[in-house]
Design a protein around this motif. Structure first.
Motif, PDB file in Angstrom:
ATOM      1  N   PHE A   1       0.803  -1.062   0.034  1.00  0.00           N
ATOM      2  CA  PHE A   1      -0.055   0.037  -0.071  1.00  0.00           C
ATOM      3  C   PHE A   1       0.940   1.299   0.033  1.00  0.00           C
ATOM      4  O   PHE A   1       1.966   1.205   0.641  1.00  0.00           O
TER       5      PHE A   1
ATOM      6  N   HIS B   1       1.220   5.520  -0.211  1.00  0.00           N
ATOM      7  CA  HIS B   1       0.112   6.948   0.269  1.00  0.00           C
ATOM      8  C   HIS B   1       0.519   7.826  -0.561  1.00  0.00           C
ATOM      9  O   HIS B   1       1.520   8.138  -1.044  1.00  0.00           O
TER      10      HIS B   1
ATOM     11  N   SER C   1      -3.614  13.006   2.014  1.00  0.00           N
ATOM     12  CA  SER C   1      -2.976  12.048   1.875  1.00  0.00           C
ATOM     13  C   SER C   1      -3.807  11.012   2.148  1.00  0.00           C
ATOM     14  O   SER C   1      -4.700  10.918   3.065  1.00  0.00           O
TER      15      SER C   1
ATOM     16  N   PRO D   1      -4.139   6.279   1.532  1.00  0.00           N
ATOM     17  CA  PRO D   1      -3.773   4.896   1.047  1.00  0.00           C
ATOM     18  C   PRO D   1      -4.332   4.505  -0.345  1.00  0.00           C
ATOM     19  O   PRO D   1      -5.562   4.739  -0.603  1.00  0.00           O
TER      20      PRO D   1
ATOM     21  N   TRP E   1      -3.583   1.551  -3.681  1.00  0.00           N
ATOM     22  CA  TRP E   1      -3.042   0.417  -4.370  1.00  0.00           C
ATOM     23  C   TRP E   1      -2.325   1.211  -5.424  1.00  0.00           C
ATOM     24  O   TRP E   1      -2.401   2.119  -6.071  1.00  0.00           O
TER      25      TRP E   1
ATOM     26  N   MET F   1       5.660   4.428   0.195  1.00  0.00           N
ATOM     27  CA  MET F   1       5.413   3.100   0.628  1.00  0.00           C
ATOM     28  C   MET F   1       6.288   2.180   1.373  1.00  0.00           C
ATOM     29  O   MET F   1       7.553   2.569   1.348  1.00  0.00           O
TER      30      MET F   1
END
Length: 138
Positions: free
Chosen positions: A17, A19, A31, A33, A35, A69
């Protein structure tokens, strides 16, 4: 040209994950999270979202973003990218989110397709600055 180092590209093959940081209209950071994916041939980080999402709106207004990440297997190993959204496109976005769903969820198709209010859109991010950290570097 700034690229993702070869020894950190495995982060884009795992359930890593990231950010994504963008700027809100008032200039404050946002900000979330996300993919994450990487197109090595084009040297672009790829983030998939729905048209009209806050991150998509922010990227349209100010193209400069940051992505960070950590390795899910070693939280002290990290990759941070400052870059610019060079394209926001619907082309290939559904296929892309389905590939991400396979990696992150183990399913063939993203389960929320058709439930969302907008079309899928892909943010293509050109890296301008890359910072890495690996405890093995000490």
């Amino acid at each position: 040209m700034t690229t993702i180092p070869e020894e950190f590209r495995d982060l884009f093959e795992k359930k890593t994950f990231a950010h994504l940081s963008t700027l809100l209209p008032d200039g404050t950071p946002h900000s979330v999270p996300v993919w994450i994916d990487y197109d090595a041939d084009e040297n672009r980080l790829l983030v998939n979202t729905v048209r009209g999402s806050r991150k998509e709106q922010n990227a349209r207004e100010t193209a400069h973003v940051a992505v960070s990440m950590t390795d899910p297997d070693d939280p002290y190993r990290f990759l941070t990218v400052r870059g610019e959204v060079v394209e926001l496109t619907e082309e290939g976005a559904v296929e892309h989110v389905n590939r991400l769903a396979k990696r992150y969820m183990g399913v063939e198709e993203y389960p929320r397709l058709g439930e969302e209010d907008g079309a899928r859109v892909m943010l293509r991010i050109r890296p301008n600055s890359v910072t890495t950290g690996d405890p093995g570097d000490d």
